[in-house]
Design an enzyme around this catalytic site. Structure first.
Site, PDB file in Angstrom:
ATOM      1  N   GLU A 134      16.118  -6.024  -7.708  1.00  0.00           N
ATOM      2  CA  GLU A 134      16.242  -5.828  -6.007  1.00  0.00           C
ATOM      3  C   GLU A 134      15.074  -6.932  -5.370  1.00  0.00           C
ATOM      4  O   GLU A 134      14.131  -7.044  -5.399  1.00  0.00           O
ATOM      5  CB  GLU A 134      16.105  -4.634  -5.209  1.00  0.00           C
ATOM      6  CG  GLU A 134      16.192  -4.341  -3.971  1.00  0.00           C
ATOM      7  CD  GLU A 134      15.312  -2.975  -3.090  1.00  0.00           C
ATOM      8  OE1 GLU A 134      16.073  -2.666  -3.126  1.00  0.00           O
ATOM      9  OE2 GLU A 134      14.606  -2.179  -3.656  1.00  0.00           O
ATOM     10  N   CYS A 147      17.259  -1.194   2.035  1.00  0.00           N
ATOM     11  CA  CYS A 147      17.501  -0.791   1.109  1.00  0.00           C
ATOM     12  C   CYS A 147      18.991  -0.534   0.681  1.00  0.00           C
ATOM     13  O   CYS A 147      18.988  -1.268  -0.309  1.00  0.00           O
ATOM     14  CB  CYS A 147      16.963   0.780   1.437  1.00  0.00           C
ATOM     15  SG  CYS A 147      17.444   1.721   2.308  1.00  0.00           S
ATOM     16  N   GLY A 154      10.378   3.054  -0.171  1.00  0.00           N
ATOM     17  CA  GLY A 154      10.050   2.049  -0.149  1.00  0.00           C
ATOM     18  C   GLY A 154      10.546   1.998  -2.207  1.00  0.00           C
ATOM     19  O   GLY A 154      11.647   1.966  -2.150  1.00  0.00           O
ATOM     20  N   SER A 155       9.652   0.926  -2.856  1.00  0.00           N
ATOM     21  CA  SER A 155       9.879   0.413  -4.467  1.00  0.00           C
ATOM     22  C   SER A 155      10.430   1.579  -4.794  1.00  0.00           C
ATOM     23  O   SER A 155       9.866   2.306  -4.875  1.00  0.00           O
ATOM     24  CB  SER A 155       9.205  -0.924  -4.635  1.00  0.00           C
ATOM     25  OG  SER A 155       7.734  -0.563  -4.932  1.00  0.00           O
ATOM     26  N   THR A 156      11.049   1.396  -6.349  1.00  0.00           N
ATOM     27  CA  THR A 156      11.059   2.245  -7.041  1.00  0.00           C
ATOM     28  C   THR A 156       9.946   2.541  -7.533  1.00  0.00           C
ATOM     29  O   THR A 156       9.458   3.114  -8.166  1.00  0.00           O
ATOM     30  CB  THR A 156      13.146   1.388  -8.302  1.00  0.00           C
ATOM     31  OG1 THR A 156      13.502   2.260  -7.401  1.00  0.00           O
ATOM     32  CG2 THR A 156      12.309   2.265  -9.441  1.00  0.00           C
ATOM     33  N   GLY A 167       7.281   4.486  -6.132  1.00  0.00           N
ATOM     34  CA  GLY A 167       7.835   5.740  -6.338  1.00  0.00           C
ATOM     35  C   GLY A 167       7.933   6.216  -7.363  1.00  0.00           C
ATOM     36  O   GLY A 167       7.328   7.519  -7.742  1.00  0.00           O
ATOM     37  N   LYS A 214       1.532   6.693   6.818  1.00  0.00           N
ATOM     38  CA  LYS A 214       1.328   6.701   6.705  1.00  0.00           C
ATOM     39  C   LYS A 214       1.840   5.016   7.268  1.00  0.00           C
ATOM     40  O   LYS A 214       2.785   4.932   6.034  1.00  0.00           O
ATOM     41  CB  LYS A 214       0.700   6.238   5.297  1.00  0.00           C
ATOM     42  CG  LYS A 214      -0.465   4.864   4.152  1.00  0.00           C
ATOM     43  CD  LYS A 214       0.642   4.207   4.058  1.00  0.00           C
ATOM     44  CE  LYS A 214      -0.714   3.036   3.493  1.00  0.00           C
ATOM     45  NZ  LYS A 214       0.717   1.462   3.805  1.00  0.00           N
TER      46      LYS A 214
END
Length: 504
Positions: free
Chosen positions: A405, A306, A248-250, A253, A195
């Site tokens: 971030e 990242c 990807g982003s926290t 996640g 994806k």
């Protein structure tokens, strides 16, 4: 800022971009196909803001079809039980075909993400091929174990493919980040559903064609473009997906971890956010080298990295000298048309991310930081999404620009007095992806390597790495590791075989 370009060179790559045949459909069960609903969405190039393609907008129905295909292929053994030598040869062909498609893939990557074509040509696509090749070579070099048991027992520990793996990847390095996930998964014999980020699906879709040409069997490699809540979440919730690998982003996640727990307890590998510290102590041996490293590791890919060294923690005794060098180097970055191979600094992925970066810059100034360089939307290419490389000085760890971030070209500069304070400031973060330190004192380097709470610690460099070492973070920077042989742990199950020898 130098924005000059070589018109002829730009025209050459633009000529290639304008004549690309762009595939926009999903890839399921060995064929390109539109989504079940027939829905599409516009793929907007950050280079100039134009919609360059209408992409298949997949949803849970497409996910289910792809999972069924992946499960059939896995159970059939067409890939999972293929001989190791044949699987290795297939992946090596895959890597070679990626290399053969260098210009096409790099141009797709550049127009899709706004990154400089030079970087796509020299890093993104070569690294994609290298990653596939490296894991291909690992296939016949991983051994099981024989446990030390009593003489009448033979106990073997073997690895088996986990099954169906969903790979959910970000938009900053679309092809390379995809390979970091799917290459080890395929090497282990799994079937994959890739994806890509909705903002940058083009190279992932093209890779499906290349994988098929290399000989990867039908159903083993599927690609589903679409939005996170419409594709990523259904993959994570699907009862017949065995593993999800995500970068990807926290925040996302955490959602994937929740979904895995609410469904079938599938394993989850997460490489998430970072707010990494780049420390420069007073005894640094080469201030010029350190300054160049600071600039490279916050402004490469327009800061959309990242493990970017986004927090510069510098000893007060050398701060003035170091910052003069950093500002001078930053002023020489060439921002402009990403299809110009002389450009160092390209676009932000989309208008939403651009506006978020600008909002962070404003927030930093409101909270008391001073703008040392940049800070504005750049309009070097009409209608594109560009932000100047930005340096905020006088930052403290309680400010948003030090805690959160930004994922953009913004360097937050903090001041320390000596090693202990530098480490304290560095560790005062919910993240722990990476940290770097410059010092000529060996003892301080060793102390820092042990006390910095980060998955990677760089000494007298920043972001040094290759496929032989694992990559991932502490704290809210993720769970598990990408790269190296350690990554194979995520994509295999350990099986114990316990045989009573005397029974034969």
């Amino acid at each position: 800022m130098d924005t000059t370009s070589i018109a002829g060179t730009v025209t050459n790559y633009r000529h290639i971009a304008d004549r690309l045949s762009i595939e926009t459909r999903a890839f399921i069960d060995g064929n390109y196909t539109w989504s079940v609903s027939g829905a599409t969405y516009g793929c907007v190039s950050p280079v100039d803001g134009r919609t360059i393609a209408q992409i298949a907008r997949c949803n849970a129905h497409d996910v289910d079809l792809a999972v069924q295909s992946a499960r059939r292929s896995f159970d059939s053994g067409s890939w999972s039980r293929m001989s190791l030598s044949d699987r290795k040869s297939t992946l090596l062909r895959f890597a070679t075909l990626v290399e053969d498609s260098l210009v096409e893939l790099a141009t797709l990557e550049s127009i899709d993400t706004g990154k400089p074509i030079r970087d796509a040509l020299s890093f993104d696509i070569p690294s994609t091929a290298k990653t596939i090749r490296w894991y291909a070579e690992s296939i016949d070099k991983i051994y099981g174990d024989v446990a030390p048991t009593d003489s009448n027992i033979l106990a073997l520990v073997t690895r088996e493919a986990v099954g169906v793996v969903g790979c959910i990847v970000p938009w900053n390095f679309p092809a390379y980040m995809a390979a970091v996930k799917f290459a080890p998964a395929l090497a282990c014999g799994n079937s994959v559903i890739l994806k890509p980020a909705e903002q940058s699906p083009l190279t992932a879709i093209k890779l499906a064609e290349i994988a098929t040409a290399a000989g990867i069997p039908r159903g083993v490699f599927n690609v589903l473009p679409g939005f996170g809540d419409e594709v990523g979440q259904p993959i994570a919730m699907h009862m017949d997906v065995d593993c999800v690998a995500f970068t990807g982003s926290t925040a996302v996640g955490k959602l994937l971890i929740q979904a895995a727990g609410l469904s079938n307890m599938k394993r989850v590998q997460i490489e998430a956010g970072g707010k990494s510290a780049h420390i420069v102590l007073a005894d640094v041996r080469d201030l010029d080298e350190a300054a160049a490293s600071v600039v490279d590791n916050i402004f490469f890919n327009a800061g959309q990295i990242c493990d970017a060294g986004s927090r510069l923690i510098v000893d007060e005794s050398i701060k003035t000298s170091l910052m003069q060098k950093i500002v001078d180097l930053t002023s020489k970055l060439r921002l402009g048309d990403p299809l110009d191979p002389n450009v160092d600094f390209g676009a932000i992925i989309d208008d939403r991310q651009r506006d978020q970066v600008v909002a962070y810059i404003a927030s930093g100034q409101t909270e008391g930081a001073s703008l040392l360089y940049g800070g504005k939307i750049a309009h070097h290419v009409p209608s594109g999404f560009y932000v100047e490389p930005t340096i905020l000085d006088g930052v403290t760890n309680d400010m948003k620009v030090a805690r959160e971030e930004i994922f953009g070209p913004v360097l937050s500069v903090l001041t320390c007095r000596g090693l202990d304070e530098a480490i304290k400031i560095s560790n005062c973060s919910i993240y722990g992806l990476a940290a770097g330190i410059w010092t000529s004192n060996f003892d301080d380097a060793v102390i820092a390597s042990k006390r910095l709470r980060a998955g990677s610690v760089f000494i007298n460099n920043y972001s040094g790495s290759d496929l032989t070492v694992p990559f991932g973070g502490f704290k809210q920077s993720g769970v598990g590791r990408d790269k190296s042989l350690k990554a194979l742990d995520h994509y295999t199950e350990l099986k114990t075989i316990w045989a009573n020898v005397r029974s034969f």
